[in-house]
Scaffold this active site. Structure first.
Site, PDB file in Angstrom:
ATOM      1  CG  ASP A 340      -2.539  -4.452  -0.487  1.00 13.97           C
ATOM      2  OD1 ASP A 340      -3.284  -4.508   0.260  1.00 13.97           O
ATOM      3  OD2 ASP A 340      -2.768  -4.148  -1.504  1.00 13.97           O
ATOM      4  CG  ASP A 644      -1.034  -3.021  -5.525  1.00  6.17           C
ATOM      5  OD1 ASP A 644      -1.807  -2.694  -4.516  1.00  6.17           O
ATOM      6  OD2 ASP A 644      -1.461  -3.968  -6.044  1.00  6.17           O
ATOM      7  CG  ASP A 648      -1.652  -0.285  -0.344  1.00  8.68           C
ATOM      8  OD1 ASP A 648      -2.372  -0.442   0.872  1.00  8.68           O
ATOM      9  OD2 ASP A 648      -1.619  -0.684  -1.269  1.00  8.68           O
TER      10      ASP A 648
END
Length: 917
Positions: A340, A644, A648
């Site tokens: 990410d 985070d 996700d």
């Protein structure tokens, strides 16, 4: 016609593109209005749609979960070994094996229980209360009682209780980072958007679980519970199966093949003994059972657990917290890291990266909210005080600002809008703090930022009591209010084309733009009005703002590339922003970006065809992230996913290794992950990969050590039986070798440091067998070598008239010393080792050999041990023969290594450099 069920009603609402409808159309479909629902209708809808909560999944009971922990081929072998040893009355051995089985099962049971709390973490994000309008009256209700059609009021600080189509907004900004990955709060509006707008661009929607940062709004609930976007993630997480790690898959295959091999070899040995050598079936059966007990590497699960546990401790020192033990090694086999962007590769802290005046373009260095950095022009560091337009622009940025910058526990934090925080940090870098600004330039009035006029204005008096009006806002709006621009020496007419050109080129780099301007006059009546803002301003500068990459992440990405690991960025942010950050990190060499809209249009086969070619994916939803991970795994890649946010969590669970952020990560992400980075540092992953590779190396070294030693013992007994020779080893002596020496020596390899070239090797092939053809050769060679030396020495002693007990004592010591010397060989599979170096630079090896040597002296010379094992005292000459046997093994293996290094016949799949280390 049968009316739709509750699930059917919810499905219809879920499929409606609410963001593409006007508020009036939304109210018409939901059969509601400004006065909200009637209480009776709300009750009916609650029955029809169900409560606004995420339904917990059906879970296996604790007893079934515990029993399933034993469903493992390696544990089956250990249980079989325990039964066999009990059959032979070796109760100590039985107890050790069963204890190892139970401990492994308990560890798995505990870890599975922790993983199941991921869904609870997502459910905890739902707001407990909501403010609604029903029958024209404002009520506060339990959020679980919300139904589609309810009119909900939102204010700053609220957690959005359901998916809501906004009907009216007043400066509403919502933090959607956990859901979409967007690094900035999203400004909301009521106008309809395009039907195919991705989740992050649906500006007229407020989604369940997101947080209202500022402003207020009202809107109508369109979906509740499991049909919300948060509910979709919950279902994805529930439906996503966690994959086994590469090591566990390899161990399973290895255990099955080893079990089959042992079974076939045992049957053949039994038949040969009975049919060829005419042994009694009962006697031969007992001997075969003893052989099986000696060959099974019952130490493997325990040693594997120790090696992984040591890796956990070493990773913890690097701020990596392991939640599932096998994930330690799985990191070492990773071929692709999907990361990410926001908060993982970047700091999740906005920063001014450039400032553009009428005369120049300035670069600003620094890291996030830390107020340290330099200004440079054309690569030369400059003093902002010598550039009037830049200096005044920085002053405007700090004065026209409502954020606060503070330091807490050694970390800098921003209270308020992150963009305004970036402007305060810009001022701090020049020494112009907000405290100094408010003291020297007191504010007299303010026009807060509102979306309809796209700027903020403040009125100040300077130290000489002169009036100043400062404004900041969208470049196109501020340009329309300016008539002049400040240059190095004086004011000049505004060059609109120049500023538009600069704005377009800067925005193309993925930076968010703000314009800063001023007017040296007092507003009428000393009160700012919108009418005072129409014209007459002097443009000072444009500033480009971005969430910058972590410095350590840049280095970590480069290290991963050197290690043959691809790094891919998967983000919910905009494509241009992702491309810019990717370029700074060294991700995506051809700068190609695949968006969520494009991913959604592809079937799984098309996605598999392109996923390996693209390194940056933007505007992705949780479903897209999960599909990308699955597509990579379908291409036979071992995938680590970092993130985070709640969005996700499904991909983190599906990945071979899920890595969550510990500081800024959500609880849902942490619970779904296998590893948590306590410092949110992407660079820690590179340390973890190195540690994972070292663990796998050490595990293979242990297997390469333990199999030949067990095999050598078995071959000695088999050869003696087949050739009708006196047995060189008794069953109790075999047990002594296995339990007292072999396991203790092999454990020392768990402490072996990583080889120096470990991060310059390519990842091992995902389908690589635990034992390659070369490893099988090494196992057979060493097994036969130990058998020949031990049996030959035993027969030689008998030929020379040595008593059988003494000859057996020599045989036992010969095997143990051969194992000691072979342990030194095993420290490096191909690289050369001398005896002194082999023991000197690994204290654990030296301690293990010393401890086993003391045990062998006790075995040989203590009367109590002689009584138990039938051993006898050895003379100095006999000890020298034992030492010679061990040295023959050592130098034979080193000769084999030498031949391999100089003929280059080592297979590439071993993953080891064959050059000297």
């Amino acid at each position: 016609m049968t009316p739709p069920s509750a699930a059917g009603h919810a499905e219809i609402l879920q499929q409606t593109q609410w963001h593409a409808l006007s508020p009036a159309e939304t109210q018409q479909i939901l059969q509601t209005g400004p006065a909200g629902l009637q209480a009776a209708e709300a009750g009916n809808r609650l029955t029809r749609y169900g409560p606004n909560r995420l339904i917990p999944p059906k879970r296996r009971g604790p007893l079934l979960r515990l029993l399933l922990q034993f469903h493992n081929i390696l544990l089956y072998i250990m249980i079989a070994a325990a039964v066999i040893t009990a059959f032979l009355d070796h109760w100590l051995d039985t107890g050790v094996l069963l204890a190892a089985v139970i401990i492994n099962a308990i560890i798995g049971f505990i870890q599975e229980g922790k993983a199941e709390t991921a869904l609870d973490s997502i459910r905890a994000m739902l707001s407990p209360h909501a403010t609604v309008i029903r029958e024209g009256i404002r009520h506060e209700v339990d959020a679980a009682e919300l139904v589609p059609g309810d009119q909900v009021l939102l204010v700053s600080g609220d957690r959005v209780p359901a998916d809501i189509r906004l009907a009216s907004v007043k400066e509403l900004q919502v933090d959607e980072a956990a859901l979409t990955g967007e690094s900035l709060p999203v400004k909301k509006q009521v106008e309809a958007t395009l039907p195919d707008a991705p989740l992050g661009d649906r500006f007229n929607m407020a989604y369940s679980g997101t947080l209202v940062v500022s402003g207020q709004a009202s809107g109508f609930v369109v979906t509740t519970g499991s049909t919300t976007e948060l509910g979709k993630i919950n279902r994805l997480l529930e439906d996503t199966q966690r994959l086994s790690t590469p090591l566990l898959r390899q161990i399973d295959r290895f255990a099955v093949r080893l079990a089959v091999f042992i079974l076939i070899a045992s049957v053949i040995t039994f038949l040969l003994g009975v049919l060829w050598r005419n042994y009694a079936p009962a006697e031969m059966f007992m001997m075969t059972v003893a052989l099986i007990a000696s060959v099974i590497p019952e130490e493997l699960p325990a040693i594997m657990t120790v090696i992984l546990a040591l890796g956990v401790q070493r990773m913890a020192r690097h701020k990596a917290i392991i939640r599932r033990l096998p994930a330690v090694e799985a990191l070492g086999s990773v071929t692709i890291i999907c990361s990410d962007k926001t908060g993982t590769l970047t700091r999740n802290e906005m920063m001014v990266q450039c400032a553009i005046t009428a005369d120049d373009r300035f670069a600003v260095s620094g890291a996030g909210y830390t107020p340290a950095g330099e200004f440079s022009s054309n690569g030369q560091v400059i003093d902002p005080a010598r550039y009037p337009a830049l200096s005044l622009a920085i002053r405007a940025a700090v004065l026209c600002n409502d954020a606060r910058l503070r330091k807490e526990h050694g970390q800098w934090h921003v209270e308020g809008d992150p963009t305004e925080g970036a402007l305060l940090v810009l001022g701090e870098k020049t020494g112009f703090s907000s405290h100094l600004a408010n003291t020297a330039w007191p504010r007299r009035d303010v026009i807060p930022f509102e979306s309809q006029h796209s700027f903020m204005a403040t009125y100040h008096l300077d130290s000489e009591n002169e009036p100043w009006i400062f404004i900041k806002g969208a470049p196109e709006r501020i340009l329309a209010m300016c008539t002049t621009q400040l240059q190095q020496t004086d004011e000049q007419p505004l060059d609109i084309e120049y500023w538009q050109r600069q704005a377009n080129s800067t925005a193309a780099q993925g930076l968010r733009l703000l314009a800063l301007a001023c007017k040296r006059s007092a507003p009428q009546g000393n009160n700012l009005k919108i009418s005072d803002m129409q014209t007459g301003f002097t443009l000072l500068a444009l500033v480009g703002i971005i969430d910058p990459p972590r410095k350590e992440a840049v280095q970590a990405v480069a290290e991963c590339h050197r290690a043959g690991i691809q790094v891919k960025m998967i983000t919910g942010d905009h494509a241009e922003t992702a491309r810019t950050i990717g370029a700074q990190l060294g991700i995506g060499k051809d700068r190609s970006v695949l968006t969520g809209v494009e991913i959604a249009a592809m079937d799984d086969e098309a996605l598999r065809g392109i996923v390996m070619e693209v390194d940056i994916f933007a505007r992705t939803s949780p479903e897209h992230k999960l599909r990308l991970v699955q597509a990579l795994q379908a291409s036979h890649q071992v995938v680590a996913m970092t993130g985070d946010g709640v969005n996700d969590a499904p991909a983190l669970k599906r990945a071979d290794v899920g890595v969550a952020m510990g500081l800024k990560g959500t609880e849902a992400a942490r619970e779904a992950a296998d590893m948590v980075l306590a410092d949110d540092n992407f660079a820690t992953i590179a340390h973890a990969v190195r540690e994972g590779r070292a663990i796998y190396d050490n595990l293979k070294k242990f297997i390469l050590f333990i199999l030949p030693t067990n095999g050598g013992e078995a071959l000695v007994v088999i050869a003696a039986m087949l050739f009708e020779l006196t047995l060189p080893l008794t069953p109790v002596q075999i047990l002594w070798i296995n339990m007292a020496t072999t396991s203790a020596l092999g454990l020392a390899l768990a402490f072996e440091p990583a080889e120096h070239n470990i991060m310059s090797r390519s990842p091992r092939p995902p389908g690589e067998a635990l034992l390659t053809g070369f490893f099988i050769w090494r196992v057979l060679m060493v097994s036969v070598l130990m058998m020949v030396i031990t049996l030959g020495l035993f027969l030689w002693e008998l030929e020379n008239g040595t008593p059988i007990d003494t000859a057996r004592t020599i045989s036992v010591n010969a095997i143990v010393l051969a194992e000691m010397f072979y342990l030194i060989n095993s420290r490096h599979i191909f690289a050369p080792l001398t005896l002194i170096r082999g023991m000197a630079d690994n204290r654990s090896i030296l301690l293990a050999i010393a401890a086993c040597m003391l045990l062998q002296i006790a075995y040989t010379h203590l009367p109590a041990m002689q009584h138990i094992f039938g051993s006898t005292d050895l003379s100095l000459l006999e000890w020298s023969k034992v030492l010679a046997a061990g040295l023959i093994v050592f130098y034979t293996i080193e000769l084999e290594k030498y031949i391999i290094r100089h003929t280059r016949i080592a297979p590439a799949s071993t993953g080891h450099n064959i050059s000297p280390e």
